[in-house]
Design a protein around this motif. Structure first.
Motif, PDB file in Angstrom:
ATOM      1  N   GLN A 237       0.927  -1.039  -0.204  1.00 56.22           N
ATOM      2  CA  GLN A 237      -0.086   0.080   0.015  1.00 56.22           C
ATOM      3  C   GLN A 237       0.926   1.214   0.212  1.00 56.22           C
ATOM      4  O   GLN A 237       0.379   2.435   0.234  1.00 56.22           O
ATOM      5  CB  GLN A 237      -0.908  -0.146   1.224  1.00 56.22           C
ATOM      6  CG  GLN A 237      -2.175  -1.219   1.046  1.00 56.22           C
ATOM      7  CD  GLN A 237      -2.770  -1.078   2.632  1.00 56.22           C
ATOM      8  OE1 GLN A 237      -2.553  -0.285   3.353  1.00 56.22           O
ATOM      9  NE2 GLN A 237      -3.886  -2.224   2.508  1.00 56.22           N
ATOM     10  N   VAL A 238       2.049   1.232  -0.482  1.00 56.84           N
ATOM     11  CA  VAL A 238       2.954   2.433  -0.436  1.00 56.84           C
ATOM     12  C   VAL A 238       2.323   3.483  -1.335  1.00 56.84           C
ATOM     13  O   VAL A 238       2.058   3.206  -2.525  1.00 56.84           O
ATOM     14  CB  VAL A 238       4.536   1.944  -0.874  1.00 56.84           C
ATOM     15  CG1 VAL A 238       4.337   1.419  -2.184  1.00 56.84           C
ATOM     16  CG2 VAL A 238       5.075   3.208  -0.907  1.00 56.84           C
ATOM     17  N   PHE A 239       2.385   4.660  -0.777  1.00 62.28           N
ATOM     18  CA  PHE A 239       1.925   5.717  -1.443  1.00 62.28           C
ATOM     19  C   PHE A 239       2.088   7.170  -1.131  1.00 62.28           C
ATOM     20  O   PHE A 239       2.652   8.115  -2.025  1.00 62.28           O
ATOM     21  CB  PHE A 239       0.140   5.908  -1.266  1.00 62.28           C
ATOM     22  CG  PHE A 239      -0.575   6.774  -1.902  1.00 62.28           C
ATOM     23  CD1 PHE A 239      -0.712   6.975  -3.255  1.00 62.28           C
ATOM     24  CD2 PHE A 239      -0.947   8.061  -1.327  1.00 62.28           C
ATOM     25  CE1 PHE A 239      -1.728   8.013  -4.047  1.00 62.28           C
ATOM     26  CE2 PHE A 239      -1.642   8.972  -2.199  1.00 62.28           C
ATOM     27  CZ  PHE A 239      -1.774   9.067  -3.307  1.00 62.28           C
ATOM     28  N   ASN A 240       2.271   7.457   0.299  1.00 63.01           N
ATOM     29  CA  ASN A 240       2.750   8.629   0.697  1.00 63.01           C
ATOM     30  C   ASN A 240       4.268   9.115   0.248  1.00 63.01           C
ATOM     31  O   ASN A 240       4.314  10.156  -0.386  1.00 63.01           O
ATOM     32  CB  ASN A 240       2.923   8.764   2.398  1.00 63.01           C
ATOM     33  CG  ASN A 240       1.417   8.630   2.997  1.00 63.01           C
ATOM     34  OD1 ASN A 240       0.573   9.123   2.150  1.00 63.01           O
ATOM     35  ND2 ASN A 240       1.414   8.161   3.891  1.00 63.01           N
ATOM     36  N   GLU A 241       5.268   7.887   0.261  1.00 59.03           N
ATOM     37  CA  GLU A 241       6.434   8.494  -0.018  1.00 59.03           C
ATOM     38  C   GLU A 241       6.822   8.734  -1.400  1.00 59.03           C
ATOM     39  O   GLU A 241       7.226  10.000  -1.776  1.00 59.03           O
ATOM     40  CB  GLU A 241       7.529   7.116   0.399  1.00 59.03           C
ATOM     41  CG  GLU A 241       7.356   7.189   1.793  1.00 59.03           C
ATOM     42  CD  GLU A 241       6.373   6.338   2.397  1.00 59.03           C
ATOM     43  OE1 GLU A 241       5.431   5.990   1.677  1.00 59.03           O
ATOM     44  OE2 GLU A 241       6.643   5.702   3.786  1.00 59.03           O
TER      45      GLU A 241
END
Length: 311
Positions: A237-241
């Motif tokens: 779910q990586v999204f912010n970075e």
């Protein structure tokens, strides 16, 4: 008799009454959105003529068309491969550091353990967007103090936001922020090991390294499984970075990760039906991987238990 029966019904119904608020909130904010996303993923917009005027656009049944298009979309598949490479860096390094720090804090010779524990955990308390912004500016040669030091020493200045180093830059943010949480989980399990076990190890002449490898790590295996499970979900779910670093570099596209692809399709191109199908696919992939890992871990634990019983 009637009064006693009413009191009996009231006592039996009390647990359901206590569960009712949580059940309603769960249905409103979890079940219904998932159901609506599935419903959207099975529909699409049909455009008649030039798509102008009332009734020119209508919502029609699409079946599995959105899922077929998503699974054959090269951008989504490329994003999944990028996240796979990202996860191969983040998960082992983060859990390795968390285990190492937990074992060090559990040592009898450690000093200032409360302060050290807080210092390691503190990055987890910083919001992900803020952490990504801080590290992003540290990666920029024009504003980073580290690059000024390298320039003063006439050393090469690598571009951390381009090409292969980009994976390391993104992974560093996740590792810096997530190691403390996993360390606390593992450290709590280490503190729960009975003191008699440590005393028995000392009497047998085990060194601290042998105690850690043969006693502590096997006994905290459930915590390692739990932290690995959480890390896999967070990686998928990586999204912010990447989203936060995108304005700082051209190497991060709007579809760098699968969730970024979902966001672009939903709010960039306005195709919420395709975005819903992609979101459902990501959720199912997360469920399958998590379930498969937990099942393999449980099978391994049962085998170890049988072997221990046989001995």
């Amino acid at each position: 008799m009637t009064s006693a029966r009413r009191r009996s019904y009231g006592v039996k119904g009390a647990p359901y009454a206590f569960l009712l608020p949580a059940t309603v909130l769960f249905a409103l904010f979890f079940t219904l959105p998932i159901g609506y996303a599935v419903w959207l993923s099975l529909h699409k917009v049909k455009v008649s003529g030039l798509g102008l005027g009332a009734g020119a656009r209508s919502e029609v049944w699409a079946g599995l068309e959105n899922y077929t298009d998503s699974l054959t979309d090269p951008e989504l598949l490329a994003g999944a491969l990028r996240v796979l490479g990202y996860g191969c860096i983040v998960v082992p390094v983060m859990l390795g550091l968390a285990l190492l720090f937990a074992l060090m804090l559990d040592s009898e010779k450690v000093r200032l353990a409360p302060f050290t524990r807080l210092a390691i955990f503190l990055p987890y308390a910083i919001p992900g967007v803020v952490a990504a912004l801080l590290w992003g500016f540290l990666y920029l040669p024009s504003v980073s103090p580290f690059f000024h030091v390298l320039d003063a020493l006439s050393l090469p200045q690598p571009d951390l936001l381009d090409g292969g180093p980009l994976y390391g830059a993104l992974s560093n943010i996740a590792i810096w922020g997530g190691t403390g949480f996993n360390m606390i989980v593992i450290y709590t399990s280490l503190r729960a090991i009975p003191a008699e076990v440590h005393e028995a190890a000392k009497l047998d002449g085990a060194t601290p390294l042998q105690t850690a490898l043969r006693i502590k790590i096997p006994m905290v295996a459930p915590s390692l499984v739990l932290t690995f499970f959480f890390s896999i979900i967070a990686t998928l779910q990586v999204f912010n970075e990447p989203t936060t670093l995108k304005p700082l570099t051209n190497s991060v596209s709007t579809t760098w990760s699968p969730l970024m692809k979902v966001y672009r399709d939903a709010f960039g191109t306005g195709d919420i039906y395709r975005a819903a199908a992609e979101a459902v696919i990501i959720a199912l992939a997360t469920l399958v991987l998590s379930f498969g890992f937990l099942r393999a871990a449980n099978r391994r634990n049962r085998q170890d238990a049988r072997q221990g019983g046989a001995r």
